[in-house]
Design an enzyme around this catalytic site. Structure first.
Site, PDB file in Angstrom:
ATOM      1  N   ASP A   1       3.271  12.722  -0.500  1.00  0.00           N
ATOM      2  CA  ASP A   1       2.300  13.080   0.540  1.00  0.00           C
ATOM      3  C   ASP A   1       1.918  14.548   0.400  1.00  0.00           C
ATOM      4  OD1 ASP A   1       0.899  13.551   2.861  1.00  0.00           O
ATOM      5  OD2 ASP A   1       2.644  13.359   4.184  1.00  0.00           O
TER       6      ASP A   1
ATOM      7  N   ASN B   1      -0.654  16.122   2.037  1.00  0.00           N
ATOM      8  CA  ASN B   1      -1.290  16.791   3.195  1.00  0.00           C
ATOM      9  C   ASN B   1      -0.534  16.564   4.501  1.00  0.00           C
ATOM     10  OD1 ASN B   1      -1.862  14.127   3.444  1.00  0.00           O
ATOM     11  ND2 ASN B   1      -4.047  14.363   3.876  1.00  0.00           N
TER      12      ASN B   1
ATOM     13  N   ASP C   1       0.553  14.046   6.279  1.00  0.00           N
ATOM     14  CA  ASP C   1       0.212  13.070   7.321  1.00  0.00           C
ATOM     15  C   ASP C   1       1.163  11.869   7.278  1.00  0.00           C
ATOM     16  OD1 ASP C   1      -0.626  11.851   5.009  1.00  0.00           O
ATOM     17  OD2 ASP C   1      -2.687  11.458   5.674  1.00  0.00           O
TER      18      ASP C   1
ATOM     19  N   ASP D   1      -0.689  10.104  -1.220  1.00  0.00           N
ATOM     20  CA  ASP D   1      -2.119  10.197  -1.512  1.00  0.00           C
ATOM     21  C   ASP D   1      -2.352  10.554  -2.982  1.00  0.00           C
ATOM     22  OD1 ASP D   1      -1.550  13.018  -1.547  1.00  0.00           O
ATOM     23  OD2 ASP D   1      -1.662  12.962   0.641  1.00  0.00           O
TER      24      ASP D   1
ATOM     25  N   ASP E   1      -5.902  -0.826  -9.934  1.00  0.00           N
ATOM     26  CA  ASP E   1      -5.543  -2.179  -9.509  1.00  0.00           C
ATOM     27  C   ASP E   1      -6.799  -2.842  -8.949  1.00  0.00           C
ATOM     28  OD1 ASP E   1      -4.174  -4.407  -8.392  1.00  0.00           O
ATOM     29  OD2 ASP E   1      -2.389  -3.162  -8.113  1.00  0.00           O
TER      30      ASP E   1
ATOM     31  N   ASP F   1      -5.077  -8.330  -9.927  1.00  0.00           N
ATOM     32  CA  ASP F   1      -4.318  -8.966  -8.855  1.00  0.00           C
ATOM     33  C   ASP F   1      -4.564 -10.481  -8.803  1.00  0.00           C
ATOM     34  OD1 ASP F   1      -2.752  -8.365  -6.344  1.00  0.00           O
ATOM     35  OD2 ASP F   1      -4.462  -9.402  -5.447  1.00  0.00           O
TER      36      ASP F   1
ATOM     37  N   GLU G   1      -1.917 -10.329 -13.471  1.00  0.00           N
ATOM     38  CA  GLU G   1      -0.893 -10.946 -12.621  1.00  0.00           C
ATOM     39  C   GLU G   1      -1.258 -12.418 -12.467  1.00  0.00           C
ATOM     40  OE1 GLU G   1       1.287 -10.426  -8.304  1.00  0.00           O
ATOM     41  OE2 GLU G   1      -0.881 -10.490  -8.390  1.00  0.00           O
TER      42      GLU G   1
ATOM     43  N   HIS H   1       6.174  -3.985  -6.167  1.00  0.00           N
ATOM     44  CA  HIS H   1       6.016  -3.771  -4.729  1.00  0.00           C
ATOM     45  C   HIS H   1       6.072  -5.061  -3.911  1.00  0.00           C
ATOM     46  CE1 HIS H   1       2.229  -4.986  -6.355  1.00  0.00           C
ATOM     47  NE2 HIS H   1       1.783  -5.215  -5.142  1.00  0.00           N
ATOM     48  N   ASP H   2       6.352  -6.171  -4.556  1.00  0.00           N
ATOM     49  CA  ASP H   2       6.466  -7.449  -3.856  1.00  0.00           C
ATOM     50  C   ASP H   2       7.876  -8.025  -3.945  1.00  0.00           C
ATOM     51  OD1 ASP H   2       3.680  -7.480  -3.322  1.00  0.00           O
ATOM     52  OD2 ASP H   2       3.262  -8.412  -5.262  1.00  0.00           O
TER      53      ASP H   2
HETATM   54  C1  BGC Z   1      -0.084  -8.295  -4.756  1.00  0.00           C
HETATM   55  C2  BGC Z   1       0.419  -8.284  -3.358  1.00  0.00           C
HETATM   56  C3  BGC Z   1      -0.741  -8.665  -2.466  1.00  0.00           C
HETATM   57  C4  BGC Z   1      -1.371 -10.001  -2.918  1.00  0.00           C
HETATM   58  C5  BGC Z   1      -2.711 -10.235  -2.308  1.00  0.00           C
HETATM   59  C6  BGC Z   1      -0.330  -9.772  -4.926  1.00  0.00           C
HETATM   60  O1  BGC Z   1       0.174 -10.441  -5.854  1.00  0.00           O
HETATM   61  O2  BGC Z   1       0.833  -7.793  -5.688  1.00  0.00           O
HETATM   62  O3  BGC Z   1       0.979  -7.061  -2.970  1.00  0.00           O
HETATM   63  O4  BGC Z   1      -0.272  -8.802  -1.156  1.00  0.00           O
HETATM   64  O5  BGC Z   1      -1.541 -10.056  -4.309  1.00  0.00           O
HETATM   65  O6  BGC Z   1      -3.664  -9.381  -2.844  1.00  0.00           O
END
Ligand code: BGC
Length: 544
Positions: A22, A24, A26, A30, A99, A201, A266, A327-328
């Site tokens: 971060d 700034n 908040d 960022d 992404d 994605d 993905e 992140h999932d």
């Molecule tokens: C992303 C997730 C997202 C989902 C919908 C996924 O596979 O990695 O974080 O919630 O696609 O976009």
């Protein structure tokens, strides 16, 4: 080896922008915060970064619900910050992947707002709208990936729209040429700005069956490999032939740019399906995530099977993508009880097997899961399953509160870990373990996980043999003793990698061997090598 394109030999570092740094104060990470850490990432040894979405978004799914593809969400910065990010990455000789969410937008996107007001507006056919089968009855039995019907009724049109993910993420209608053209233009917009490619994605759901046929019944209640689940086979909602063709069309667009731009897909499905998206290795996706390492069992036998599959199913020219977490998914360090020694073995495997490793921010310091209860989660999936008791989720092996793998990066030992100022509340609390590792302290400690990553990435860069040379697995008998072994050879170098995933010491006969980099108890003497429990390393041999 030097002729290989950059994306076959690179190591990728994934950044979740909200949680990284971060700048700034908040409480939200960022883009300028990322720029400030590029030297750190380069010095670790990564050559490519992939940044999760930072585009305009109401942040219902933290950026995976886009409301403006050419705009930056104000909390992350400005368009010129994004341009500067690309430039600064390139100045360091690195690459950057953005992404791209092609399947759906936010329901707050102006396209959807327009599309939903009537059946005959200029955007009316931009999303997947259908009449129901009758009052309260959706058009067919299609489910959403996270469960529940994928259809949502909209009174203004007296119709239903389809959303593969959450209700506020309506799927675009890719069968409409105007939609397709616009999404290609968006890709071009960023390619023109110099981005080196995209992580795509949930690409596999982009096209749905043109005839809207019901998905067939299947006994499986739980989702499995995203091919079945919730009592249906997802025959008509994922991996349609048109989606494979789209990969080819996008490749043609990317191939018009120089230097080389890439797609990292993905996609979920069986290997035969994934192979279709890879085409002949030159005409469709460059790279696609393979999920086997993420689903690991901590045993040599398990990893032997995975590498054996990669070498037989994805031999060169294919390049496997080696990923342990994102992140999932639950932070994998927690799956091995926070044991750094075991972690070093997983990293040794990830960074020395053939393929492109993708490392999720924080993995390099052993950042643990957060402790946020599902009912308090900000993640919409966490909220959705907040009713489920922990024992049930555990028994079903379901990971639903993704907040816990998205807690702020810990840079130092200050109150908010250097993620933001000490007196600022970060958007998610730091992982509340008694002693959380941090990047600054680990940098000073030669035995740290962070320095282990550094050493391995240095060797990967230095020796093409450890990078993209072919991989020869040792016979499975060794794996049954707890040792995963493989060799990598090229340019006159012979390396072997031996990893003892077991809790017992193992002695292996091995001739003329020298240690290059090891962890745990390792002893090489004439004719044999002794590997203590949870130890391993890279060795050079004069002949194999
Ligand atoms: C992303 C997730 C997202 C989902 C919908 C996924 O596979 O990695 O974080 O919630 O696609 O976009």
């Amino acid at each position: 080896m030097s002729q290989l394109p950059w994306w076959k030999t690179t190591a990728i570092y994934q950044i979740y922008p909200r949680s990284y740094n971060d700048s700034n104060s908040d409480g939200i990470g960022d883009i300028p915060g990322i720029i400030a850490k590029l030297d750190y990432i380069r010095d670790l040894g990564f050559e490519t970064i992939w940044v999760s979405p930072f585009f305009a978004s109401p942040q219902g799914d933290w950026g995976y619900d886009v409301s403006g593809y050419r705009e930056i969400a104000p909390e992350y910065g400005t368009l010129s910050d994004a341009e500067q990010l690309i430039e600064e990455v390139h100045q360091r000789g690195m690459k950057v992947l953005f992404d791209l969410v092609l399947n759906h937008t936010s329901d707050q996107h102006p396209w959807f707002i327009e599309s939903s007001v009537s059946k005959n507006n200029p955007k009316s056919d931009w999303y997947i709208w259908r009449d129901g089968k009758g009052p309260g009855r959706p058009p067919n039995n299609w489910k959403a990936l996270p469960g529940g019907s994928g259809w949502h009724y909209h009174p203004a049109r007296d119709q239903w729209y389809y959303a593969s993910f959450l209700p506020f993420q309506p799927d675009l209608n890719w069968r409409n040429p105007a939609v397709k053209q616009e999404m290609f233009r968006i890709a071009k917009f960023w390619l023109d700005k110099g981005v080196d490619g995209f992580r795509l994605d949930i690409f596999h759901v982009i096209y749905k069956d043109a005839e809207f046929r019901d998905n067939p019944f299947h006994w499986s209640y739980l989702p499995k490999d995203d091919e079945v689940g919730f009592f249906t086979e997802w025959k008509y909602t994922i991996n349609q032939p048109e989606t494979v063709r789209l990969a080819e069309e996008l490749r043609l667009q990317l191939d018009q740019f120089s230097p080389v731009r890439i797609m990292l897909g993905e996609i979920f499905g069986e290997d035969s399906q994934i192979k279709k998206y890879l085409g002949d290795g030159h005409n469709r996706m460059h790279l696609m995530f393979l999920w086997d390492l993420m689903d690991f069992q901590f045993s040599a036998k398990y990893f032997w099977k995975v590498l054996n599959k990669y070498e037989t199913t994805y031999p060169q020219p294919y390049t496997p993508v080696l990923v342990l977490g994102n992140h999932d998914s639950r932070r994998w360090i927690d799956r091995i009880g926070g044991d750094i020694q075991k972690a070093k073995l997983l990293v040794l495997l990830q960074l020395t097997a053939r393929g492109v490793p993708v490392v999720y921010y924080g993995e390099e310091i052993g950042l643990p899961e957060g402790q946020i209860a599902a009912r308090e989660s900000l993640d919409p999936i966490g909220q959705r399953y907040a009713w489920a008791p922990n024992w049930l989720l555990k028994a079903l092996n379901l990971y639903v509160n993704r907040d816990n793998c998205r807690t702020p990066m810990v840079w130092d030992s200050s109150a908010q870990g250097g993620f933001t100022q000490s007196n600022v509340q970060p958007w998610l609390p730091l992982s509340a373990h008694p002693k959380i590792a941090n990047a600054a302290d680990e940098d000073q400690d030669p035995d740290s996980l962070l320095n282990w990553y550094k050493s391995l990435l240095r060797l990967k860069r230095e020796f093409p043999a450890i990078n993209n040379a072919s991989l020869k697995l040792y016979p499975p008998e060794l794996a049954r003793k707890g040792i995963l072994g493989y060799s990598r050879q090229s340019d006159g170098w012979n390396f072997i990698i031996l990893i003892n995933f077991s809790s017992k010491q193992v002695v292996i006969p091995q001739n003329t061997i020298a240690e290059l980099l090891t962890t745990g108890y390792v002893e090489t003497t004439a004719g044999k090598i002794t590997l203590g429990k949870y130890s391993g390393g890279i060795f050079t041999v004069s002949s194999i």
